[in-house]
Design a protein around this motif. Structure first.
Motif, PDB file in Angstrom:
ATOM      1  N   ALA A  47      46.873  41.537  41.143  1.00  0.00           N
ATOM      2  CA  ALA A  47      46.891  40.116  40.781  1.00  0.00           C
ATOM      3  C   ALA A  47      45.500  39.633  40.377  1.00  0.00           C
ATOM      4  O   ALA A  47      45.345  38.900  39.383  1.00  0.00           O
ATOM      5  CB  ALA A  47      47.421  39.298  41.954  1.00  0.00           C
ATOM      6  N   ALA A  48      44.476  40.037  41.131  1.00  0.00           N
ATOM      7  CA  ALA A  48      43.106  39.607  40.824  1.00  0.00           C
ATOM      8  C   ALA A  48      42.647  40.162  39.478  1.00  0.00           C
ATOM      9  O   ALA A  48      41.992  39.462  38.686  1.00  0.00           O
ATOM     10  CB  ALA A  48      42.163  40.059  41.937  1.00  0.00           C
ATOM     11  N   ILE A  49      42.992  41.419  39.192  1.00  0.00           N
ATOM     12  CA  ILE A  49      42.610  42.020  37.914  1.00  0.00           C
ATOM     13  C   ILE A  49      43.294  41.295  36.755  1.00  0.00           C
ATOM     14  O   ILE A  49      42.670  41.010  35.722  1.00  0.00           O
ATOM     15  CB  ILE A  49      42.962  43.524  37.910  1.00  0.00           C
ATOM     16  N   GLU A  50      44.569  40.978  36.930  1.00  0.00           N
ATOM     17  CA  GLU A  50      45.289  40.276  35.873  1.00  0.00           C
ATOM     18  C   GLU A  50      44.718  38.881  35.654  1.00  0.00           C
ATOM     19  O   GLU A  50      44.576  38.413  34.505  1.00  0.00           O
ATOM     20  CB  GLU A  50      46.775  40.197  36.226  1.00  0.00           C
ATOM     21  N   MET A  51      44.375  38.206  36.748  1.00  0.00           N
ATOM     22  CA  MET A  51      43.767  36.879  36.609  1.00  0.00           C
ATOM     23  C   MET A  51      42.421  36.953  35.892  1.00  0.00           C
ATOM     24  O   MET A  51      42.082  36.082  35.079  1.00  0.00           O
ATOM     25  CB  MET A  51      43.592  36.255  38.000  1.00  0.00           C
ATOM     26  N   ASN A  52      41.676  38.004  36.167  1.00  0.00           N
ATOM     27  CA  ASN A  52      40.381  38.161  35.495  1.00  0.00           C
ATOM     28  C   ASN A  52      40.567  38.463  34.013  1.00  0.00           C
ATOM     29  O   ASN A  52      39.760  38.026  33.172  1.00  0.00           O
ATOM     30  CB  ASN A  52      39.580  39.276  36.174  1.00  0.00           C
ATOM     31  N   ARG A  53      41.621  39.199  33.680  1.00  0.00           N
ATOM     32  CA  ARG A  53      41.901  39.487  32.273  1.00  0.00           C
ATOM     33  C   ARG A  53      42.251  38.212  31.501  1.00  0.00           C
ATOM     34  O   ARG A  53      42.000  38.109  30.303  1.00  0.00           O
ATOM     35  CB  ARG A  53      43.049  40.495  32.166  1.00  0.00           C
ATOM     36  N   TRP A  54      42.830  37.247  32.212  1.00  0.00           N
ATOM     37  CA  TRP A  54      43.178  35.974  31.598  1.00  0.00           C
ATOM     38  C   TRP A  54      42.027  34.967  31.653  1.00  0.00           C
ATOM     39  O   TRP A  54      42.173  33.830  31.197  1.00  0.00           O
ATOM     40  CB  TRP A  54      44.410  35.382  32.284  1.00  0.00           C
ATOM     41  N   GLY A  55      40.899  35.368  32.222  1.00  0.00           N
ATOM     42  CA  GLY A  55      39.738  34.497  32.263  1.00  0.00           C
ATOM     43  C   GLY A  55      39.862  33.337  33.236  1.00  0.00           C
ATOM     44  O   GLY A  55      39.302  32.261  32.993  1.00  0.00           O
ATOM     45  N   LEU A  56      40.550  33.556  34.348  1.00  0.00           N
ATOM     46  CA  LEU A  56      40.781  32.492  35.317  1.00  0.00           C
ATOM     47  C   LEU A  56      39.700  32.415  36.394  1.00  0.00           C
ATOM     48  O   LEU A  56      39.739  31.505  37.223  1.00  0.00           O
ATOM     49  CB  LEU A  56      42.157  32.690  35.983  1.00  0.00           C
TER      50      LEU A  56
ATOM     51  N   VAL B 243      49.635  48.011  51.064  1.00  0.00           N
ATOM     52  CA  VAL B 243      50.492  47.451  50.010  1.00  0.00           C
ATOM     53  C   VAL B 243      49.983  46.072  49.581  1.00  0.00           C
ATOM     54  O   VAL B 243      49.913  45.754  48.386  1.00  0.00           O
ATOM     55  CB  VAL B 243      51.952  47.367  50.494  1.00  0.00           C
ATOM     56  N   VAL B 244      49.611  45.243  50.567  1.00  0.00           N
ATOM     57  CA  VAL B 244      49.108  43.899  50.261  1.00  0.00           C
ATOM     58  C   VAL B 244      47.818  43.975  49.445  1.00  0.00           C
ATOM     59  O   VAL B 244      47.629  43.234  48.465  1.00  0.00           O
ATOM     60  CB  VAL B 244      48.899  43.102  51.560  1.00  0.00           C
ATOM     61  N   VAL B 245      46.915  44.876  49.830  1.00  0.00           N
ATOM     62  CA  VAL B 245      45.651  45.029  49.090  1.00  0.00           C
ATOM     63  C   VAL B 245      45.925  45.506  47.665  1.00  0.00           C
ATOM     64  O   VAL B 245      45.294  45.029  46.704  1.00  0.00           O
ATOM     65  CB  VAL B 245      44.726  46.012  49.830  1.00  0.00           C
ATOM     66  N   PHE B 246      46.860  46.428  47.520  1.00  0.00           N
ATOM     67  CA  PHE B 246      47.192  46.939  46.188  1.00  0.00           C
ATOM     68  C   PHE B 246      47.735  45.827  45.296  1.00  0.00           C
ATOM     69  O   PHE B 246      47.282  45.645  44.153  1.00  0.00           O
ATOM     70  CB  PHE B 246      48.213  48.067  46.313  1.00  0.00           C
ATOM     71  N   LEU B 247      48.701  45.059  45.804  1.00  0.00           N
ATOM     72  CA  LEU B 247      49.275  43.969  45.017  1.00  0.00           C
ATOM     73  C   LEU B 247      48.240  42.871  44.759  1.00  0.00           C
ATOM     74  O   LEU B 247      48.186  42.297  43.656  1.00  0.00           O
ATOM     75  CB  LEU B 247      50.493  43.390  45.734  1.00  0.00           C
ATOM     76  N   GLY B 248      47.413  42.577  45.780  1.00  0.00           N
ATOM     77  CA  GLY B 248      46.368  41.575  45.595  1.00  0.00           C
ATOM     78  C   GLY B 248      45.352  42.000  44.557  1.00  0.00           C
ATOM     79  O   GLY B 248      44.872  41.171  43.753  1.00  0.00           O
ATOM     80  N   SER B 249      45.019  43.292  44.537  1.00  0.00           N
ATOM     81  CA  SER B 249      44.072  43.796  43.533  1.00  0.00           C
ATOM     82  C   SER B 249      44.653  43.688  42.134  1.00  0.00           C
ATOM     83  O   SER B 249      43.959  43.291  41.188  1.00  0.00           O
ATOM     84  CB  SER B 249      43.714  45.255  43.847  1.00  0.00           C
TER      85      SER B 249
ATOM     86  N   THR C 243      38.677  44.740  35.082  1.00  0.00           N
ATOM     87  CA  THR C 243      39.743  44.304  34.184  1.00  0.00           C
ATOM     88  C   THR C 243      40.748  45.410  33.896  1.00  0.00           C
ATOM     89  O   THR C 243      41.715  45.193  33.165  1.00  0.00           O
ATOM     90  CB  THR C 243      39.144  43.822  32.850  1.00  0.00           C
ATOM     91  N   ASN C 244      40.533  46.593  34.462  1.00  0.00           N
ATOM     92  CA  ASN C 244      41.464  47.706  34.279  1.00  0.00           C
ATOM     93  C   ASN C 244      42.357  47.803  35.506  1.00  0.00           C
ATOM     94  O   ASN C 244      41.876  47.879  36.635  1.00  0.00           O
ATOM     95  CB  ASN C 244      40.691  49.015  34.067  1.00  0.00           C
ATOM     96  N   HIS C 245      43.679  47.836  35.281  1.00  0.00           N
ATOM     97  CA  HIS C 245      44.623  47.819  36.400  1.00  0.00           C
ATOM     98  C   HIS C 245      44.536  49.074  37.273  1.00  0.00           C
ATOM     99  O   HIS C 245      44.931  49.046  38.440  1.00  0.00           O
ATOM    100  CB  HIS C 245      46.059  47.659  35.875  1.00  0.00           C
TER     101      HIS C 245
END
Length: 305
Positions: free
Chosen positions: A58-67, A50-56, A78-80
């Protein structure tokens, strides 16, 4: 020259040494099995997934925002739906571990576990195809991935249904065996399971290292299934030594062949992979039905004598 008494003593010492070695290995297997099947371990593994899924996500969303910096952004997708693929991969790894720990119990149960993993791999393929679909859907460009999702999903469903049938008919009828031979056979399978666990860890670590270093990763499940084919054949040959008999040999060899079909299904192109997976499950069911029919007929013949 060595006398007969000395020869027997030497052979007895070798036998005792081998028995002690295999019993020690079996004790190590039992410890690993107890740890892995424990309730605490199961909860921790579920939490980690569950932690890996939520962390993934979050990381994908951050990458979509260019962070992320460019070096990290190239690695993070960049695909959820990649997060779903990651979670299913971890679930499959957990199932493979359980498969290896199931080997010493019974051959049919181990084969049934392989069909469970095949069904999960087909479902995982459905989620992998989702990354190729546009948001929103675009026709006819999205028809190919949609058809592949339908094929793999239906294949997983049919394999699951056939698995319930195999569980009912796949259990071998009890036959009287020599106690010492059966004990040696179980010790051998536990030693093989520990060897497979070590290989599982080495292959996983090497594949992870390839991914971190930027090299192309190999299909872990396809490679490990190839290893399982040879381990199944090894078990069939060892079973013939400790528990000889044509009927058991035919049944075990047939079930081992069904795992070869599973391996071929994993590398088959879309549509064919689902069809071959279903065919392998049907083949295993027919082997089990033929074995049960033969054993029932032989039992009836004995009662009539």
């Amino acid at each position: 020259m060595e006398t007969d008494t000395q020869t027997q003593a030497r052979q007895s010492a070798i036998t005792r040494g081998l028995t002690y070695f295999f019993e020690t290995v079996a004790h190590g297997f039992d410890s690993v099995h107890a740890f892995w099947e424990g309730e605490v371990t199961s909860r921790r593994l579920a939490t980690a997934i569950v932690v890996v899924f939520l962390g993934s996500l979050a990381a994908i969303e951050m990458n979509r925002w260019g962070l992320f910096p460019a070096s990290i952004a190239r690695v993070v997708p960049t695909n959820h739906f990649y997060a779903v693929n990651m979670a299913f991969t971890l679930l499959l790894l957990q199932e493979v571990m359980q498969l290896v720990l199931t080997l010493p119990r019974s051959f049919s149960r181990a084969v049934g576990k392989q069909f469970e993993i095949l069904a999960l791999i087909l479902l995982r393929s459905c989620f992998k195809e989702l990354v190729n679909i546009h948001e929103p859907l675009v026709f006819p460009q999205d028809m190919t991935p949609l058809l592949r999702i339908l094929s793999d999903g239906m294949g997983a469903l049919v394999v699951f249904v056939l698995l319930t049938v195999f569980i009912r008919v796949g259990k071998a009828r009890k036959v009287h065996h020599d106690g010492a031979g059966l004990y040696a056979f179980v010790l051998t399978k536990k030693a093989l399971s520990l060897l497979l666990l070590a290989l599982f860890a080495v292959l996983g670590a090497y594949n992870l290292w390839l991914g971190v270093s930027g090299a192309e990763m190999f299909d872990f499940f396809t490679v490990f299934y190839t290893v399982l084919i040879f381990s199944d054949i090894f078990i069939v040959l060892v079973a013939q030594r400790h528990l000889p008999g044509f009927v058991a040999m035919f049944r075990n060899s047939g079930l081992a062949l069904s795992t070869v079909f599973i391996r071929l299904a994993l590398v088959a192109p879309p549509y064919y992979n689902a069809a071959m997976g279903v065919a392998s499950a049907l083949f295993a069911i027919m082997i089990s039905l033929a074995y049960n029919y033969y054993m029932t007929g032989r039992l009836i013949a004995k009662r009539r004598r």
